[in-house]
Scaffold this motif. Structure first.
Motif, mmCIF file in Angstrom:
data_model
loop_
_atom_site.group_PDB
_atom_site.id
_atom_site.type_symbol
_atom_site.label_atom_id
_atom_site.label_comp_id
_atom_site.label_asym_id
_atom_site.label_seq_id
_atom_site.Cartn_x
_atom_site.Cartn_y
_atom_site.Cartn_z
ATOM 1 N N ARG A 149 8.114 3.229 -3.312
ATOM 2 C CA ARG A 149 8.481 3.467 -1.906
ATOM 3 C C ARG A 149 8.179 4.918 -1.577
ATOM 4 O O ARG A 149 8.540 5.824 -2.315
ATOM 5 N N LYS A 150 7.480 5.128 -0.462
ATOM 6 C CA LYS A 150 7.156 6.475 0.019
ATOM 7 C C LYS A 150 7.188 6.445 1.536
ATOM 8 O O LYS A 150 6.446 5.682 2.169
ATOM 9 N N ASP A 151 8.076 7.233 2.122
ATOM 10 C CA ASP A 151 8.227 7.281 3.573
ATOM 11 C C ASP A 151 8.483 5.868 4.106
ATOM 12 O O ASP A 151 9.416 5.222 3.664
ATOM 13 N N SER A 152 7.636 5.381 5.006
ATOM 14 C CA SER A 152 7.837 4.034 5.564
ATOM 15 C C SER A 152 6.864 3.025 4.954
ATOM 16 O O SER A 152 6.496 2.041 5.586
ATOM 17 N N PHE A 153 6.463 3.275 3.718
ATOM 18 C CA PHE A 153 5.482 2.442 3.030
ATOM 19 C C PHE A 153 6.051 1.935 1.710
ATOM 20 O O PHE A 153 6.791 2.641 1.035
ATOM 21 N N VAL A 154 5.657 0.716 1.339
ATOM 22 C CA VAL A 154 5.973 0.176 0.018
ATOM 23 C C VAL A 154 4.647 -0.256 -0.603
ATOM 24 O O VAL A 154 3.981 -1.163 -0.108
ATOM 25 N N LEU A 155 4.276 0.430 -1.680
ATOM 26 C CA LEU A 155 3.038 0.170 -2.412
ATOM 27 C C LEU A 155 3.348 -0.740 -3.594
ATOM 28 O O LEU A 155 4.309 -0.504 -4.325
ATOM 29 N N THR A 156 2.523 -1.771 -3.781
ATOM 30 C CA THR A 156 2.631 -2.625 -4.957
ATOM 31 C C THR A 156 1.290 -2.635 -5.681
ATOM 32 O O THR A 156 0.252 -2.864 -5.060
ATOM 33 N N VAL A 157 1.327 -2.361 -6.976
ATOM 34 C CA VAL A 157 0.147 -2.459 -7.834
ATOM 35 C C VAL A 157 0.431 -3.616 -8.786
ATOM 36 O O VAL A 157 1.156 -3.469 -9.765
#
Length: 193
Positions: A149-157
């Motif tokens: 989670r970073k700011d208003s983003f959710v990254l999935t790898v």
């Protein structure tokens, strides 16, 4: 041995990320598209779902990032990337010989909504391992998949379709996921300054 492995894992994303904001990728004729930071993209007013992902989000599937990732992993994709943008999720599958990895970013209207999304994913993921120092919060699932989670983003790898070891030199798929997520975070940080 473990210390050398950890040091190598930490240094590779730094080396790979060196080109994230440094103009054209080696051999490219055109400069990369300008990218905004997750923070500045999140600050933009939003009414409903945007019709396209932010520049920061779309970076995960652009040719320059693909080249950086190929250099870090020691292997390149076997099929062109085919990004999709649906319901505020931008994703692309990196196809390799007999394997694949999916990168996706969910864009949320604000940081509080991103926190709720992240917490929901974490709560439904089963046993997880927290990853300190990656984004604002991050964890690794049992299959090695990493969520940040970073700011208003959710990254999935998502590395569930990679073999247990992958790349040149070979790394665990969990290390590949963390290295990839770290590279994304470094690129986002470079573009926010």
């Amino acid at each position: 041995m473990r210390l050398r492995h950890t040091a190598a894992l930490l240094l590779l994303p730094l080396l790979a990320a060196a080109g994230c904001g440094s103009g054209a990728a080696p051999g490219a004729d055109a400069a990369p598209p300008a990218a905004s930071s997750p923070a500045s993209a999140a600050a933009a007013p939003s009414s409903g779902a945007p019709d396209r992902p932010s520049d920061a989000t779309s970076m995960i599937c652009n040719p320059y990032f693909r080249q950086e990732l190929a250099g870090a992993l020691g292997t390149d994709i076997t099929q062109p990337l085919a990004p999709t943008w649906e319901k505020r999720v931008y994703s692309c599958e990196y196809h390799y010989a007999g394997a694949s990895m999916t990168l996706s970013v969910k864009e949320l209207p604000d940081a509080a909504t991103a926190l709720a999304q992240y917490d929901g994913l974490r709560g439904s993921a089963g046993a997880v391992t927290d990853l300190n120092g990656l984004g604002e919060a991050a964890y690794k699932r049992a299959d090695g998949t990493t969520v940040v989670r970073k700011d208003s983003f959710v990254l999935t790898v998502d590395v569930a379709k990679l073999p247990e070891t992958f790349g040149t030199p070979p790394r665990s798929r969990a290390d590949v996921a963390v290295m990839t997520a770290t590279t994304v975070m470094i690129c986002w940080q470079e573009h926010s300054s």
